[in-house]
Design an enzyme around this catalytic site. Structure first.
Site, short mmCIF file in Angstrom:
data_model
loop_
_atom_site.label_atom_id
_atom_site.label_comp_id
_atom_site.label_asym_id
_atom_site.label_seq_id
_atom_site.Cartn_x
_atom_site.Cartn_y
_atom_site.Cartn_z
N TYR A 47 -104.11 -6.75 51.22
CA TYR A 47 -102.99 -7.22 50.38
C TYR A 47 -102.18 -6.03 49.94
CZ TYR A 47 -101.94 -11.97 49.12
OH TYR A 47 -101.44 -13.24 49.13
N GLU A 49 -98.69 -6.33 48.28
CA GLU A 49 -97.42 -6.73 47.67
C GLU A 49 -96.75 -5.52 47.06
OE1 GLU A 49 -98.51 -9.85 44.97
OE2 GLU A 49 -98.02 -11.40 46.42
N ASP A 193 -76.37 -9.82 62.65
CA ASP A 193 -77.72 -10.27 63.02
C ASP A 193 -77.89 -9.92 64.50
OD1 ASP A 193 -79.95 -11.61 63.89
OD2 ASP A 193 -79.47 -13.50 62.90
N THR A 219 -84.71 -9.38 64.66
CA THR A 219 -86.11 -9.67 64.91
C THR A 219 -86.69 -8.44 65.59
OG1 THR A 219 -85.68 -10.52 67.13
CG2 THR A 219 -85.65 -12.13 65.34
N LYS A 222 -87.87 -9.72 70.31
CA LYS A 222 -87.06 -10.16 71.46
C LYS A 222 -86.88 -8.95 72.39
CE LYS A 222 -85.28 -14.02 68.80
NZ LYS A 222 -84.14 -14.70 68.16
N ARG A 228 -94.00 -10.30 66.68
CA ARG A 228 -93.13 -11.32 66.09
C ARG A 228 -92.84 -10.94 64.64
NH1 ARG A 228 -91.53 -15.77 68.10
NH2 ARG A 228 -92.54 -15.18 70.04
#
Ligand SMILES: *Cc1c(COP(=O)(O)O)cnc(C)c1O
Length: 426
Positions: A47, A49, A193, A219, A222, A228
């Site tokens: 974790y 955060e 984008d 992203t 791609k 991903r």
């Protein structure tokens, strides 16, 4: 513990499916073993955060380093001065920017979704289209290229707070300089984008949106050929001049506004295993071998588009500058829908996707077009000399979609061509 054979059997089936087929979905790719190894690592247990050096949990001293390396490599790759590598996906990256820059009900402008825009750019079924007001620009019917005059006209009339460039099914270079001029005229924020062409931009094969736009999202899975995920970048960390309200006043640096929009704005804990894999992929993308790969992706796409046109297909805009092409099936096959084309080709182990074409007469469920891209087959090691054969197989099937024996014999040919090739040939 007993092995979950049910799921691992399916994973093996999926590996076989990927291996034996010709993958032409423009948004897909095959990652290297080391990218996958990082994704499947113990980093998933942590974790974290917050951000490197400013976490809400202890024990982050190692993931702080890997996340920092991911950020530094991303900056180097795109010439950015700031990057956030935590967005779980491209849509999350976009939503973070919207959350940072817009208030509910604010107007933004993006490419018409029927002309190649993405769901996260204002679709009525996406949060971007329900919490915010979308106005759009389109492509010109004659040329299939973005209508910048229309963009300027709509911008002047509607005064959107945010202008979004970039698309999911657009094969041409973008005029980022012109878009920045339009944005500056009305004091709008310009966001690019680059989810699709990111790898082509990183290698200098296409113009670098980071140099012209306030904010760039992408992203990582791609053309960039990473895990991903998503990412946000800026070329310049400007003091927020747009009067964006933040808890601490409007003069916060934009990077801080965006960081807070990702976490705690729309996400919780970052996926540190995926961030480590992003770092690995960015490292690969900085090598000359990756640049060779991207050049081959373009060469394959250009060869394929030309071959389709030679066979009488209408390629939107008459070709491609990048890794994909959009084909309008109507001139050659007035009755054939994109849906039938997709379903028939899939049965021959050739995977493409149906796609609306600009000014489509059919719905998004039927469509009159297909989108085809070369990133994945290029990773498999295919060169331009293989493209005419692939186009020939597609053409033969589309000319005769009910010919079961042709589908079957093509599937065998496809499997022979592909099954001994590694997924990742670079
Ligand atoms: C693919 C894509 C996205 C979304 O990426 P996800 O990771 O699927 O959320 C966003 N914008 C554009 C233009 C895309 O093509």
């Amino acid at each position: 513990m007993t092995r979950d054979t049910q799921i691992f059997d399916l994973i093996n089936q999926e590996r076989a499916r990927q291996t034996k087929g010709i993958e032409l979905i423009a948004s897909e790719n095959f990652v290297s073993d080391q990218v996958m190894e990082a994704m499947g690592s113990v980093m998933t247990n942590k974790y974290a955060e917050g951000y490197p050096g400013k976490r809400y949990y202890g024990g982050c001293q190692i993931v702080d380093q890997s996340e920092t390396i991911a950020i530094e490599r991303a900056k180097q790759l795109f010439g950015a001065c700031w990057a956030n590598v935590q967005p779980h996906s491209g849509a999350q990256a976009n939503l973070s920017v919207f959350f940072a820059c817009l208030k509910p009900g604010d107007t933004f402008m993006g490419l018409d979704l029927n002309h190649g825009g993405h769901l996260s750019h204002g679709s009525p079924v996406n949060i971007s289209g329900t919490y915010f007001r979308q106005v759009s620009y389109g492509v010109k019917e004659e040329t299939g290229t973005v209508d910048y005059d229309m963009m300027e006209e709509v911008a002047m009339r509607e005064k959107p707070r945010l202008i979004v460039g970039g698309a999911s099914a657009y094969s041409r270079e973008w005029d980022w300089a012109r878009m920045r001029k339009i944005a500056d005229e009305i004091g709008a924020i310009l966001m690019a984008d680059i989810a699709h062409p990111a790898g082509l931009i990183a290698t200098g094969e296409l113009a670098n949106a980071v140099k012209f736009c306030h904010i760039v999202t992408t992203t990582t899975h791609k053309t960039l050929r990473g895990p991903r995920g998503g990412m946000i970048m800026m070329g310049e960390d400007f003091e927020n001049p747009f009067g964006i309200k933040t808890p601490k006043g409007a003069t916060k640096m934009m990077s801080a506004v965006l960081d807070s929009a990702v976490f705690p704005g729309i996400q919780g804990g970052p996926l540190e295993h995926v961030i480590a894999a992003k770092a690995v992929a960015f490292g690969e993308a900085l090598t000359p071998a990756y640049h060779e790969y991207i050049k081959q992706v373009r060469k394959n796409a250009a060869t394929m588009a030309q071959e389709f046109m030679n066979r009488g297909y209408k390629v939107i805009s008459g070709g491609t500058d990048n890794h994909l092409m959009l084909i309008d099936l109507r001139p050659k096959f007035p009755e054939l829908t994109g849906k039938v084309a997709e379903n028939t080709l899939v049965r021959a182990d050739i995977t493409i996707n149906k796609n609306m074409v600009p000014f489509d007469s059919r719905s998004a469920f039927q469509t009159s077009g297909v989108r085809i891209g070369t990133p994945a087959i290029t990773t498999r090691g295919l060169k331009e000399d293989a493209m005419p054969e692939i186009v020939g197989m597609i053409d033969a099937i589309l000319c005769d979609v009910e010919n079961e024996s042709l589908i079957e014999s093509t599937r065998k040919k496809v499997n022979d061509m592909m099954q001994d090739r590694p997924l990742f040939a670079w």
